[in-house]
Design an enzyme around this catalytic site. Structure first.
Site, short mmCIF file in Angstrom:
data_model
loop_
_atom_site.label_atom_id
_atom_site.label_comp_id
_atom_site.label_asym_id
_atom_site.label_seq_id
_atom_site.Cartn_x
_atom_site.Cartn_y
_atom_site.Cartn_z
N LYS A 1 122.10 -23.96 85.66
CA LYS A 1 121.94 -25.19 86.47
C LYS A 1 121.91 -24.55 88.04
O LYS A 1 121.14 -25.22 88.69
CB LYS A 1 123.05 -25.94 86.25
N HIS B 1 120.99 -28.48 93.69
CA HIS B 1 121.36 -28.98 94.92
C HIS B 1 122.57 -28.21 95.73
O HIS B 1 122.40 -27.74 96.74
CB HIS B 1 121.22 -30.50 94.76
N PHE C 1 128.06 -32.50 84.24
CA PHE C 1 128.91 -33.71 84.32
C PHE C 1 128.08 -35.01 85.24
O PHE C 1 126.60 -34.75 85.45
CB PHE C 1 130.09 -33.73 85.39
N ASP D 1 129.42 -33.89 99.73
CA ASP D 1 129.15 -35.08 99.01
C ASP D 1 127.93 -34.96 98.32
O ASP D 1 126.81 -34.37 99.06
CB ASP D 1 129.40 -36.12 99.74
#
Ligand code: IMP
Length: 194
Positions: free
Chosen positions: A171, A176, A148, A68
């Site tokens: 990226k 993260h 996105f 998440d």
């Protein structure tokens, strides 16, 4: 070694596959024939990640993981955070969410923010958590068409480009999600690599 990655987000599957470089195999929920959308009802990334992983482990009994992610903005006291997906409302899309964020920040000169990912892996029935953080700044307008979510308005520290102006490789040099995944892979390698 194979894991079910408890997501329906194909962008996340692409990023994780790029980061794994074939050392471990993942299958998405769709690949595993699991056609459900797992709710994220909790107030922390950790609890939502756990809920998704436990749901899939209970359904399959297989090694799995979920993640998440939230965008935590300093000037908004950490919002939207765990509510990043629904920031502009339950039916909001990424454009709605970015517009709301840019509006909320319009008077702010402090543009500091971070993406934070929490992975929950269930390995042989045991839960393990891994965190990855990417610090950066929020632009005043969108740039780029890749990626996105909030990618078009986020510039990671050390870059002049937004995430949406990068390909997956670029990226992943900052991300993260990649940082959390690297910790998970380090753990797996320490346990299983010969
Ligand atoms: P979730 O982890 O799928 O719940 O994502 C929460 C929200 O953050 C969604 O609006 C995603 O689109 C957004 N999000 C998650 N990861 C990223 C990312 O790597 N870049 C940009 N937005 C992201």
């Amino acid at each position: 070694m194979e894991f079910i990655f408890a997501t329906n987000n194909l962008n996340k599957v692409k990023e994780i596959n790029n980061a794994l470089q074939g050392n471990y195999t993942i299958c998405s929920l769709k690949d595993a024939g699991i056609l459900i959308d797992i709710p994220e009802p909790y107030n922390t990334l950790e609890d939502n990640a756990r809920e998704k992983a436990v749901t899939i482990y209970q359904m399959t009994g297989k090694n799995c993981f979920s993640e998440d992610t939230g965008l935590e903005v300093d000037a908004l006291n950490g919002a939207p955070g765990v509510r990043s997906a629904r920031y502009a409302g339950d039916q909001a899309n990424s454009t709605d969410n970015m517009e709301k964020l840019l509006h909320e920040l319009s008077a702010s000169t402090n543009r500091n923010a971070r993406f934070r990912t929490v992975i929950c892996m269930i390995l042989e029935g045991k839960k393990l958590f891994f965190e990855g953080i990417c610090n950066g700044t929020i632009l005043r307008e969108r740039r780029g068409d890749e990626g996105f979510g909030y990618d078009p308005i986020f510039i990671p520290e050390g870059s002049l480009k937004t995430f949406a102006q990068m390909d997956t490789n670029e990226k992943n040099a900052f991300s993260h999600r990649k940082k959390a995944l690297d910790k998970m892979i380090t753990y797996l390698n320490s346990r299983y690599a010969r």
